[in-house]
Write a protein that holds these residues in place. Structure first.
Motif, PDB file in Angstrom:
ATOM      1  N   SER A   1     -54.683-101.334 -81.522  1.00 31.11           N
ATOM      2  CA  SER A   1     -54.234-102.313 -82.630  1.00 31.11           C
ATOM      3  C   SER A   1     -53.332-102.000 -83.539  1.00 31.11           C
ATOM      4  O   SER A   1     -53.339-100.765 -83.929  1.00 31.11           O
ATOM      5  CB  SER A   1     -55.552-102.647 -83.302  1.00 31.11           C
ATOM      6  OG  SER A   1     -55.494-103.500 -84.363  1.00 31.11           O
ATOM      7  N   SER A   2     -52.444-102.807 -83.937  1.00 30.13           N
ATOM      8  CA  SER A   2     -51.110-102.459 -84.725  1.00 30.13           C
ATOM      9  C   SER A   2     -51.689-102.265 -86.110  1.00 30.13           C
ATOM     10  O   SER A   2     -50.772-102.033 -86.930  1.00 30.13           O
ATOM     11  CB  SER A   2     -50.185-103.734 -84.588  1.00 30.13           C
ATOM     12  OG  SER A   2     -49.850-103.566 -83.373  1.00 30.13           O
TER      13      SER A   2
ATOM     14  N   ARG B   1     -50.742-105.897 -81.420  1.00 30.10           N
ATOM     15  CA  ARG B   1     -51.159-104.677 -80.589  1.00 30.10           C
ATOM     16  C   ARG B   1     -49.910-103.806 -80.212  1.00 30.10           C
ATOM     17  O   ARG B   1     -48.663-104.356 -80.089  1.00 30.10           O
ATOM     18  CB  ARG B   1     -51.666-105.289 -78.965  1.00 30.10           C
ATOM     19  CG  ARG B   1     -52.835-106.056 -79.125  1.00 30.10           C
ATOM     20  CD  ARG B   1     -54.355-105.301 -79.386  1.00 30.10           C
ATOM     21  NE  ARG B   1     -54.268-104.599 -78.597  1.00 30.10           N
ATOM     22  CZ  ARG B   1     -55.400-103.829 -78.442  1.00 30.10           C
ATOM     23  NH1 ARG B   1     -56.109-103.517 -79.773  1.00 30.10           N
ATOM     24  NH2 ARG B   1     -55.751-102.869 -77.678  1.00 30.10           N
ATOM     25  N   ASN B   2     -50.214-102.626 -80.003  1.00 28.79           N
ATOM     26  CA  ASN B   2     -49.067-101.608 -79.706  1.00 28.79           C
ATOM     27  C   ASN B   2     -49.309-100.820 -78.468  1.00 28.79           C
ATOM     28  O   ASN B   2     -50.519-100.647 -78.148  1.00 28.79           O
ATOM     29  CB  ASN B   2     -49.057-100.585 -80.690  1.00 28.79           C
ATOM     30  CG  ASN B   2     -48.064-100.887 -81.987  1.00 28.79           C
ATOM     31  OD1 ASN B   2     -48.136-102.159 -82.206  1.00 28.79           O
ATOM     32  ND2 ASN B   2     -47.826 -99.906 -82.710  1.00 28.79           N
ATOM     33  N   ILE B   3     -48.106-100.626 -77.650  1.00 26.16           N
ATOM     34  CA  ILE B   3     -48.493 -99.748 -76.691  1.00 26.16           C
ATOM     35  C   ILE B   3     -47.541 -98.746 -76.573  1.00 26.16           C
ATOM     36  O   ILE B   3     -46.232 -98.851 -77.151  1.00 26.16           O
ATOM     37  CB  ILE B   3     -48.434-100.212 -75.398  1.00 26.16           C
ATOM     38  CG1 ILE B   3     -48.580 -99.188 -74.287  1.00 26.16           C
ATOM     39  CG2 ILE B   3     -46.951-100.939 -74.999  1.00 26.16           C
ATOM     40  CD1 ILE B   3     -48.824 -99.984 -72.602  1.00 26.16           C
TER      41      ILE B   3
ATOM     42  N   MET C   1     -59.671-100.394 -81.550  1.00 26.25           N
ATOM     43  CA  MET C   1     -59.889-100.105 -80.106  1.00 26.25           C
ATOM     44  C   MET C   1     -58.456 -99.233 -79.791  1.00 26.25           C
ATOM     45  O   MET C   1     -57.526 -99.712 -80.042  1.00 26.25           O
ATOM     46  CB  MET C   1     -60.039-101.279 -79.199  1.00 26.25           C
ATOM     47  CG  MET C   1     -59.981-100.850 -77.893  1.00 26.25           C
ATOM     48  SD  MET C   1     -59.720-102.080 -76.566  1.00 26.25           S
ATOM     49  CE  MET C   1     -58.052-101.910 -76.291  1.00 26.25           C
ATOM     50  N   ILE C   2     -58.826 -98.025 -79.181  1.00 23.25           N
ATOM     51  CA  ILE C   2     -57.799 -97.405 -78.563  1.00 23.25           C
ATOM     52  C   ILE C   2     -58.023 -96.889 -77.087  1.00 23.25           C
ATOM     53  O   ILE C   2     -59.025 -96.524 -76.738  1.00 23.25           O
ATOM     54  CB  ILE C   2     -57.617 -96.043 -79.485  1.00 23.25           C
ATOM     55  CG1 ILE C   2     -57.162 -96.322 -80.687  1.00 23.25           C
ATOM     56  CG2 ILE C   2     -56.446 -95.049 -78.683  1.00 23.25           C
ATOM     57  CD1 ILE C   2     -57.225 -95.164 -81.721  1.00 23.25           C
ATOM     58  N   GLN C   3     -57.121 -97.341 -76.235  1.00 26.09           N
ATOM     59  CA  GLN C   3     -57.314 -97.236 -74.935  1.00 26.09           C
ATOM     60  C   GLN C   3     -56.156 -96.127 -74.339  1.00 26.09           C
ATOM     61  O   GLN C   3     -55.054 -96.447 -74.563  1.00 26.09           O
ATOM     62  CB  GLN C   3     -57.094 -98.223 -74.028  1.00 26.09           C
ATOM     63  CG  GLN C   3     -57.385 -98.183 -72.493  1.00 26.09           C
ATOM     64  CD  GLN C   3     -57.405 -99.631 -71.893  1.00 26.09           C
ATOM     65  OE1 GLN C   3     -57.039-100.742 -72.642  1.00 26.09           O
ATOM     66  NE2 GLN C   3     -57.187 -99.635 -70.623  1.00 26.09           N
ATOM     67  N   ILE C   4     -56.509 -95.135 -73.705  1.00 26.69           N
ATOM     68  CA  ILE C   4     -55.457 -94.135 -73.018  1.00 26.69           C
ATOM     69  C   ILE C   4     -55.457 -94.486 -71.673  1.00 26.69           C
ATOM     70  O   ILE C   4     -56.213 -94.529 -70.928  1.00 26.69           O
ATOM     71  CB  ILE C   4     -55.835 -92.645 -73.221  1.00 26.69           C
ATOM     72  CG1 ILE C   4     -56.044 -92.410 -74.893  1.00 26.69           C
ATOM     73  CG2 ILE C   4     -54.957 -91.876 -72.529  1.00 26.69           C
ATOM     74  CD1 ILE C   4     -56.713 -91.169 -75.145  1.00 26.69           C
TER      75      ILE C   4
END
Length: 169
Positions: free
Chosen positions: A149-150, A102-104, A1-4
């Motif tokens: 996700s990392s 998780r990364n931001i 999952m990638i969220q912008i």
């Protein structure tokens, strides 16, 4: 999952962070991820200010992330920081090797462009740094955040222009 997430900070907070990042922080050389070839490691990857050195800045980033992403952060990696990087080479890596889940990625300052953003690679190639297949390309825009996700293989883009730098957290 990638969220912008666009407009991660309010405009006043972003301007404050940009000023502090460009005028007040002391950046130290960044280490390459362990899986990068030895001949590349000899060159400087970029520079990092570790957020743990500034509890006020760390708190601002964490509280904004919790609000914007509607999550509760349990822990922040000790090496989380603000990076100043030249964008002259792809360095594909995953961050899950450090126990990160998780990364931001928060885009703070730099030229608005597709060529200085972040790329993600096809999931069939996770953990591999050879024979990459680009899957998703997210352009750079100050105040844009990318939550992911990392274990996703990712890299900064390589800018077409020389000496392009960006600041991200």
């Amino acid at each position: 999952m990638i969220q912008i997430v666009e407009d991660f900070f309010d405009e006043k907070t972003l301007k404050h962070i940009q000023f502090v990042v460009k005028n007040k922080l002391t950046f130290e050389p960044s280490l390459y991820p362990p899986e990068v070839a030895e001949e590349i490691k000899a060159k400087t990857y970029g520079f990092r200010f570790v957020l743990a050195k500034d509890s006020e800045m760390m708190d601002l980033f964490c509280k904004t992330a919790e609000k914007k992403l509607q999550v509760k952060l349990k822990e922040v990696h000790e090496n989380s920081g603000i990076d100043m990087r030249s964008l002259d080479k792809f360095i594909p890596h995953v961050d899950s090797k450090d126990g990160v889940v998780r990364n931001i990625l928060i885009m703070i300052d730099g030229p608005i462009a597709v060529n200085n953003g972040t790329v993600f690679y096809h999931p069939d190639k996770q953990g591999s740094t050879e024979d990459h297949k680009l899957d998703i390309h997210i352009g750079f825009r100050p105040n844009r955040a990318v939550w992911f996700s990392s274990d996703l293989l990712h890299s900064n883009c390589v800018a077409l222009e020389k000496n392009v730098k960006r600041y991200t957290a």
